[in-house]
Structures are given as structure tokens and as C-alpha cells.
Write a protein that holds these residues in place. Sequence first.
Motif, mmCIF file in Angstrom:
data_model
loop_
_atom_site.group_PDB
_atom_site.id
_atom_site.type_symbol
_atom_site.label_atom_id
_atom_site.label_comp_id
_atom_site.label_asym_id
_atom_site.label_seq_id
_atom_site.Cartn_x
_atom_site.Cartn_y
_atom_site.Cartn_z
ATOM 1 N N LEU A 440 0.813 -1.221 0.000
ATOM 2 C CA LEU A 440 0.000 0.000 0.000
ATOM 3 C C LEU A 440 0.845 1.270 0.000
ATOM 4 O O LEU A 440 0.466 2.269 -0.616
ATOM 5 C CB LEU A 440 -0.947 0.004 1.207
ATOM 6 N N ALA A 441 1.966 1.228 0.679
ATOM 7 C CA ALA A 441 2.815 2.431 0.724
ATOM 8 C C ALA A 441 3.281 2.811 -0.677
ATOM 9 O O ALA A 441 3.306 3.997 -1.043
ATOM 10 C CB ALA A 441 4.021 2.188 1.633
ATOM 11 N N ASP A 442 3.612 1.818 -1.489
ATOM 12 C CA ASP A 442 4.047 2.075 -2.861
ATOM 13 C C ASP A 442 2.891 2.616 -3.699
ATOM 14 O O ASP A 442 3.061 3.554 -4.492
ATOM 15 C CB ASP A 442 4.598 0.786 -3.476
ATOM 16 N N TYR A 443 1.707 2.029 -3.514
ATOM 17 C CA TYR A 443 0.540 2.511 -4.248
ATOM 18 C C TYR A 443 0.196 3.950 -3.846
ATOM 19 O O TYR A 443 -0.161 4.780 -4.686
ATOM 20 C CB TYR A 443 -0.664 1.603 -3.991
ATOM 21 N N ASN A 444 0.292 4.235 -2.562
ATOM 22 C CA ASN A 444 0.007 5.595 -2.096
ATOM 23 C C ASN A 444 1.013 6.592 -2.656
ATOM 24 O O ASN A 444 0.661 7.726 -3.023
ATOM 25 C CB ASN A 444 0.010 5.648 -0.562
ATOM 26 N N ASP A 445 2.276 6.167 -2.720
ATOM 27 C CA ASP A 445 3.308 7.029 -3.299
ATOM 28 C C ASP A 445 2.999 7.315 -4.774
ATOM 29 O O ASP A 445 3.120 8.458 -5.239
ATOM 30 C CB ASP A 445 4.673 6.336 -3.163
ATOM 31 N N PHE A 446 2.565 6.294 -5.480
ATOM 32 C CA PHE A 446 2.203 6.459 -6.893
ATOM 33 C C PHE A 446 0.996 7.390 -7.029
ATOM 34 O O PHE A 446 0.977 8.287 -7.880
ATOM 35 C CB PHE A 446 1.893 5.094 -7.503
ATOM 36 N N ALA A 447 -0.017 7.175 -6.183
ATOM 37 C CA ALA A 447 -1.218 8.015 -6.244
ATOM 38 C C ALA A 447 -0.873 9.475 -5.978
ATOM 39 O O ALA A 447 -1.390 10.394 -6.654
ATOM 40 C CB ALA A 447 -2.249 7.514 -5.236
ATOM 41 N N ASN A 448 -0.003 9.705 -5.017
ATOM 42 C CA ASN A 448 0.402 11.086 -4.711
ATOM 43 C C ASN A 448 1.158 11.711 -5.881
ATOM 44 O O ASN A 448 0.996 12.906 -6.181
ATOM 45 C CB ASN A 448 1.272 11.109 -3.445
ATOM 46 N N TRP A 449 1.976 10.901 -6.551
ATOM 47 C CA TRP A 449 2.706 11.398 -7.726
ATOM 48 C C TRP A 449 1.720 11.772 -8.829
ATOM 49 O O TRP A 449 1.845 12.836 -9.452
ATOM 50 C CB TRP A 449 3.684 10.337 -8.214
ATOM 51 N N VAL A 450 0.727 10.893 -9.080
ATOM 52 C CA VAL A 450 -0.276 11.172 -10.122
ATOM 53 C C VAL A 450 -0.988 12.484 -9.818
ATOM 54 O O VAL A 450 -1.172 13.331 -10.699
ATOM 55 C CB VAL A 450 -1.294 10.008 -10.208
ATOM 56 N N LYS A 451 -1.374 12.644 -8.568
ATOM 57 C CA LYS A 451 -2.094 13.857 -8.166
ATOM 58 C C LYS A 451 -1.207 15.083 -8.351
ATOM 59 O O LYS A 451 -1.663 16.131 -8.840
ATOM 60 C CB LYS A 451 -2.553 13.728 -6.722
ATOM 61 N N ALA A 452 0.048 14.948 -7.964
ATOM 62 C CA ALA A 452 0.969 16.093 -8.057
ATOM 63 C C ALA A 452 1.235 16.496 -9.506
ATOM 64 O O ALA A 452 1.491 17.681 -9.788
ATOM 65 C CB ALA A 452 2.289 15.753 -7.363
ATOM 66 N N GLN A 453 1.168 15.533 -10.430
ATOM 67 C CA GLN A 453 1.417 15.833 -11.839
ATOM 68 C C GLN A 453 0.278 16.616 -12.473
ATOM 69 O O GLN A 453 0.435 17.182 -13.559
ATOM 70 C CB GLN A 453 1.645 14.538 -12.625
ATOM 71 N N GLY A 454 -0.869 16.598 -11.824
ATOM 72 C CA GLY A 454 -2.013 17.336 -12.353
ATOM 73 C C GLY A 454 -2.668 16.696 -13.557
ATOM 74 O O GLY A 454 -3.297 17.374 -14.373
ATOM 75 N N PHE A 455 -2.553 15.388 -13.687
ATOM 76 C CA PHE A 455 -3.206 14.698 -14.799
ATOM 77 C C PHE A 455 -4.723 14.864 -14.703
ATOM 78 O O PHE A 455 -5.317 14.691 -13.635
ATOM 79 C CB PHE A 455 -2.861 13.206 -14.795
ATOM 80 N N THR A 456 -5.344 15.143 -15.818
ATOM 81 C CA THR A 456 -6.808 15.271 -15.848
ATOM 82 C C THR A 456 -7.478 13.964 -16.203
ATOM 83 O O THR A 456 -8.645 13.733 -15.850
ATOM 84 C CB THR A 456 -7.227 16.330 -16.879
ATOM 85 N N ASP A 457 -6.741 13.118 -16.916
ATOM 86 C CA ASP A 457 -7.296 11.842 -17.366
ATOM 87 C C ASP A 457 -6.247 10.749 -17.221
ATOM 88 O O ASP A 457 -5.038 11.013 -17.256
ATOM 89 C CB ASP A 457 -7.735 11.915 -18.834
#
Length: 950
Positions: A440-457
Motif C-alpha cells: 500500500l505504501a508504494d501505491y500511495n506514493d504512486f497516487a500522490n505522484w499522479v495527483k501532483a502531476q495534475g493529470f486530468t485523465d
Amino acid sequence: MNPVKALESHGQAVWLDFLARGFVAKGDLKKLIDTDAVKGVTSNPAIFEKAIGSSDEYDAPIAQALKSGDKSPADLFEYIAVEDIQHAADVLKPVYDMMKGDDGFVSLEVSPYLANDTKGTVAEAERLWSSVKRPNLMVKVPATPEGLPAIQQLIGEGISINVTLLFAQKTYVEVAQAYLSGLEKYVAGGGDPSHVASVASFFVSRIDAQVDKQLDDRIAKANDPSEKARLKDLKGKVAIANAKLAYQEYLELFAGPRWEKLKAKGAKPQRLLWASTGVKSKDYRDTLYVEELIGKNTVNTVPPATLDAFRDHGEVRDSLEENVEDAKKVLADLAKTGISLDAITTHLVEDGVKLFADAADKLYGAVAHKRATSLGGGIGAQKLALGDGITKKVATSTEEWRSQAKIRRLWHKDKSVWTGSDEDKWLGWLNSAFGEKAKLADYNDFANWVKAQGFTDAVVLGMGGSSLGPEVLAQTFAKVSGFPKLHVLDSTDPAQVRAMGAAVKIATTLFIVSSKSGGTTEPNVMKNYFFEEVTKAVGADKAGGHFVAITDPGSSLEKVAKTQKFARIFHGDPTIGGRYSVLSPFGLVPAAAAGVDLAKLLDLTLSMVRSCGPDVPPAENPGVQLGLAMGNAGLDGRDKVTILSSKKIADFGAWAEQLIAESTGKDGKGLIPIDGETLGEPSVYGTDRFFIDLRTSGEDDKGHDDKLDALEKAGHPVARIVMPSIDHLGQEFFRFEIATAVAGSILGINPFNQPDVEAAKIKTRELTESFEKTGALPPETPVVSSKEADLYTDDSNAELLKKAGANSDLTSWLKAHFRRVTPGDYVALLAYVERDGAHIDTLQQMRMAVRDKKKVATCAEFGPRFLHSTGQAYKGGPDTGVFLQITADDAKDLAIPDYRASFGVIKAAQARGDFGVLTDRNRRALRVHLKGDLKAGLAVLDKAITAALN
């Protein structure tokens, strides 16, 4: 004097063969210690099952235990059993202290399932010893061939052991030798043997029960009165004689130089304990096995009824060393009758292991039931209404699965549960939810990266198992603020690829390239197309940062991802097949990218995993029950599994459709899943349906329920599943995975291979390679050509259709084609066109017309998507399908970077490859190729189908 207490003065300790929480808490055990000088307590699965299953005494403790987090039934039982053992040990601790560790013990049994597993026995015994943390605990280990080395090792670790299931003198000697060897090892390692105790539990009454049965058979056949008398005289004597001679072995084993050396170090002898002392025949005195086995330094463990009887009218004397020569004569006389005591004792050990396992099944079933009751709305409810015939078959299968330990064998990856081929290599999905929770820690790190990148889709580029699981998640969960909207593309149709590009903002889109093997055509060409589009939008140096890959280690996709500098590479588990992969990175990476709460999803999923676990007997196991129902219904001719998904989880059926079809449809067998059919009245269905209705709590629909009730009353089997909420979606993924694996076992197939999917891939590859060389697909000749459409089929199908009335127009061919539909068949519309709302509605209209007119199951599928899904069942399953493939001219094709072939060409090759395999397998197949405007062409086809059905 109280006869029970009087045994103490003859050197024999009395232990009680009973334990329950209230019995200890209310002081009843303490009372027996005081009044009867009871010096120990034994437990076993049967004792615990009776205490837990037949009262509400354990309801509150189970509920309390679950408050700290969900537990499997086995872990839950161990939790409460350890508490009970600790409480009993504490009550007996004064006895233990007063007797300086010579007595005052409580026994707890290792799982009977481990009777033939040395390593497993050692590991569990060590864990129980550590968990109970009481010096007056004895861990019970059976005297099986695998148990003997475990006994020696555990004694060598300083763990006190109650050796159980002893019947033969020879085995007793081996047990005593194992004890002595264990002590010697412990002493050699610096251990103090005075803290180690052991008893050898020698079973008594079961021997007489078996011997007497064989004696009775011989008495009935004997003609000589004196022979009858001799045989009758042996009844009720063999077990006591056997025990007396075992005691003589004890006296020799715990004497002499070897023992004296250990004794000098403080070692205690391993006492003989008489077990199974409740009388099983009304012909014998109810205190027989106590009165005749009284001797120094022994233990008699008695059930409460025998204890009461002996207290009331027991007779006490030093009986164990009486008439030893007579005991030898009894066994000699038995041998003369031809009855083998060795054979009986060998059978009794095997039978004892089975009986203990049966008791454990009942115990874990009782715990599982109370766990489910306590969890209440935490687990999706399941109700099966199967009709008398299938219900009886499921009951028979349930008992077979229980008696043959098939659910435990399934979890232990035993391929003999299926066909014995390579199934054991494809069972990583069983534990994937546990494994993914640890990441889960790795998945959370990935999710935070996605959010930080500002991807819309975020767009998943995948096929089959790589796409359908994420699609359910995308369709079920609402967009999470701050995270991209999740999309799935699983098509080579140029219009659909172009539509996806238009639906997202390329410059702010994350593309998730998902391919287990890394060599699947569709995700690779989709990746090429969108990588170029992203490069145009953000530049070559930044393009890789918009891509992540999910693939098995070492795949060709991983190499490409490294070369093109993808932002992340997630590795799948090579032991998990695509259709079982939704609870692995193939489903969870897209979910994390979309901001789904994976911790919550996995925690809720694990409740179902535990409910379907190896320690949950088939009768209480929801996944097994659903699978047995599906499998037996299929064998009964109800092989069209009709999936009805409510609005909130409408896309679940597409995922389940793939799982069931690709897993079971092969070797001419299988279940054909039917997704998306509107629920009708009983009159529109044949006798080949099995309905599964899935909804979330609160999605009530009286009209829908009334129709389900009507189907039930009409004799159709119906399974109803109610999810507490969409957050419990993972539970249903796992329930259906277990169910499909179990159904595969019932059907006698390997549910983890897909032999016929590869056949279509090979034909497609041949066609595309031809195009790459020549710039054109090989020519093909229609059987009929018109302005609106061309019709294609093989010579055999063409001849049969012409004989049935097919001539020069579309309607006549369709009419002839549909005339081939018979009860028990299904009709599949296979459309290689853009999968959009309008086309879905059009296909739905066509299929419903077929269903209502022909009263058969229907499928409406879009290619090439279904090739990695239901395509397996269509080609390899039962020959009950009637196929209408629909292809069309592409209004506008789309080039693929680095490929000569376009998306349209690849789609055409896939359609032709698919159709070629269908006809190679002699399936009833017809292909309609629509010309010109697609909307107009579909309207023409719809009209022709309507006319053909009338």
C-alpha cells in the motif's frame, strides 16, 4: 471415599476430557479439582465444536475478538481457544506448582489437518506454545508417521507434548523413543528437562469397538458351539489387554542406564494416558476402562459422563499389572481367529485422523457461521434458490468437497483438484489481496505522484483481464477530486481509438499500458499511437513521463518502457492469469491512479477472502457454494449463466462474463455467461438458464424482484447477491474467482488456460504478417454480395444454409441461419465496430428480438474486445453457439506509428482470424460485412433480422 479421588492414592491422575469457557469461568473446573482431585484437562476439535456450535456462549467473545480486526475462522478459533486454554491453565496452575510440574496440565491440539505434515505440525505447535505462554500447557500431536519426528523435535525444543492417537504397542515404543531422543537433544543443548512433560495417549474403547465387530461376524458364521464361546470370551478384553502390555513396555523403557542418565538431570517419565475411555457398548460396565487400567504413574482422561459414573459406583484397585500373562493370551487367541490387531490399529489411526478432521470441519464451520453473523453487513449476502434437483447435487458435492478436503487442497495449490496438468502454476490470485495490501505504501506514493502531476485523465490501454477489471472500477467509482478521470481503451477500431483521443486532454493524460505478456498486439499498437500523440503535445523528452507500464517481469513491454523512459513500471505476478488479475497491479494501479481508497477496498476484500479460505468448510464457504451451484447447474444442462447487475455496478457483468467464459469454455464443455440481457418473463427462457442477480444494498426494484420471484417459481435456479456498498466490489471479484475455479473442478476442466484464444491470435498474426509483406490482406470471396452488405462463411456452412432456403438476399440467409437455432443453443452477435452508446443500443435491440422470438440465450459482443474474453468459450466450449459476426467498412482509418498495417487493417485481420477459427471448429457461423455508412448498414441489418425472425 470418592472413588475418583481415591485413584490418586493408587498413583493415577484423572484428567477431564472436556473444556468450555463457562465451565471454567463459573468455577466448575475448580470444583472438580477440589472434590475429585482432577489434575488436568484435555481439549480437541469435537469438544470445542460442541461448546461453540451448540450454544451462544461464544457469540460475545467472537464479536469482541473481531472488534480488533477481521480474522479468518481458523485464526478466530485459535484466538478464543488460546484464551480458554489460558484460563483453564491458570485454574490448574496451583496443582502444577504443588506437584512441581508433574501434573496440572491443559492440552491443546494442533490442527488435525496437519496430521500428515511434519513441518506444519512443528510450526503450529511452536506457535501455540508461544501464544498460550503457560508452563502447564501440553500441545497435542498425533502419533502418525509424520507426527513422530515432530514429537522428537518439539521435545528437543523444551515443549511439553501430549502424543495422541496411539493404538499399537509398537507405535507406543516409537513414541517413547522419540521422547527420550528429544530429551537427550534438549539436555545436550543446555536445557533443563525438569520443565518438560509428556503423556502418550493410548486409545482404548475404539479398539474393542472394531475388534468386537469382527468377532461378531465370526460368531455369526461359526457352527461349533465351543468356537462361538471362545470368540464371545474375547469380546471386551482386547483393548484392556493391549493397554496392559503397553504399560509393561513403559516399565522397561523408563528404566535402565539410558533413562537413569536423563532422570539424574531431572527428566520426567512420559506417562501413559488412557484415552477414549467412554464405553461404546451397552454390554459393558460404564466404568470398565477406568477400573481395569488403574496403575502407578498413569493418567486416565475421562469425559464428564464417565467421571460422574465412576464417582457414583466406580471400584478402585491396582488393576493395571494384574493378569499380565492372561493379557498376552488374549492377544494370542485373537491372532488365532485371523483377526489382525495390527491392521485394526493401523486403520484406527487413519480413521482417527479423519474423525478429528471431520470434527475440525464442523468446528470451523461453526466459527465461520458465527463470524459471518457477527460481521453482519460487512460481507455481501448470498442466497441460493436452486430447485430440488440441483440443490441435492450441490449437497452431494458439498460433502464430497468436505470429505476430500478439496477447498484446503485448492488453497494448497493441488492441481489434482482439477485435471492435474499445470493448474498449480496459476494460483497466485488466491493470496494477491494479502500481498497487495503489503504494498500500500508504494501505491500511495504512486497516487500522490499522479495527483501532483495534475493529470486530468488516465487511460488504460489493455485487453481482456488487463482492461475489464479497471473498466469496472472506472464505471463504478465516481471521479475523485484532484485525481484524473479513469478511462479504458480495449479496441483496435479506428473510430474508437480516435474517440478516446478526443475525449481526453492528451497533454495532461496518463497512459497506463497494461499487458501481462508484453507482446499482446492491441495494447502495443495503442501505446505506439498515443506515445506519438503525447510526443506531439509535450515533446519527446517529456512523453515517457506520461506513461506507466504494468507487465510481468522481463517482458518485451518492460524493455520498451525502460527505453522510452516510462514514469513507472509495475510488475505483475507471473502466477496470476489475466482474468484473475484484478486484485493485483493490473487492477490496483489504475485504481490508485484514479484515487480509489485501496486500503479500504483491500480490507473489505480480505473479509471475503477469509470467508472463502481453506479453513471454511464448503457448506459455509460462499465462493465454494456459488461455484458448486454453477458447476452442477451446468452439468444439469443449465449452462447459460445469466448475470444481472444493478445500476450501480452495471459493468460488473462484463468482467464476470470474461472470467467465466475464458475459464470454463474449453474441451467442448463450459458455462456460457450471458451479460446485458434485459430480464424477462419466464416464458422467454428455456430450461438452460442459471441466474445470478447482483446488486448493492438499497437498490430495491420491485418489478425486477417480482420477475426474479417468478423465475424461481417457474423452476429456474437463482442466486441473489447483495453487496453492502460499492466499496465492497473487491469482495465480489474474489467470490467469483473462487466460484469459477470450483465450477471448473466440477466440470472437469482446467480453469486457468485458454487454448482456443491462441488459435485466433495465430490466424490474425498470419494475416497481418501477410499485409506487412504485400500491403494487402489476402482476398476473400463472399457467398452473396449486395449493395448494402457482403456475406461470408465457409463452404460447409454455405451449403447447409442454401439447403435451408438461403438465396440472393440478406434476409433469406439470416432466416436460414436462425432456423438452425434449437432449444439449449445461444446466439452471439459479434460486432467489429466502434463500441459506443448508439451501437450498444442497436446490438441490444437485435439480441432481444432474437431472445424473445427464439427463446434462447443471446450475447452481444464487440470485437476485438471479446476475443480475450468470451471468444475462448465460443470456440472451445460446447457446440451450442450460433454466431453472426458483423464487420463494416471504416469511415476513416487510422495509421499506427512503426506499423505498415493500420488500426482498420488489424481489426479486419482479427475479425477474419476469429471467424476462421469458428468455421475451422465447425461452428454455425455467418459473417455480414456492412458497406458504406455504418449507421445505415446497421439499420438494414436490424430490419433484416426482424424479418428473418418472423
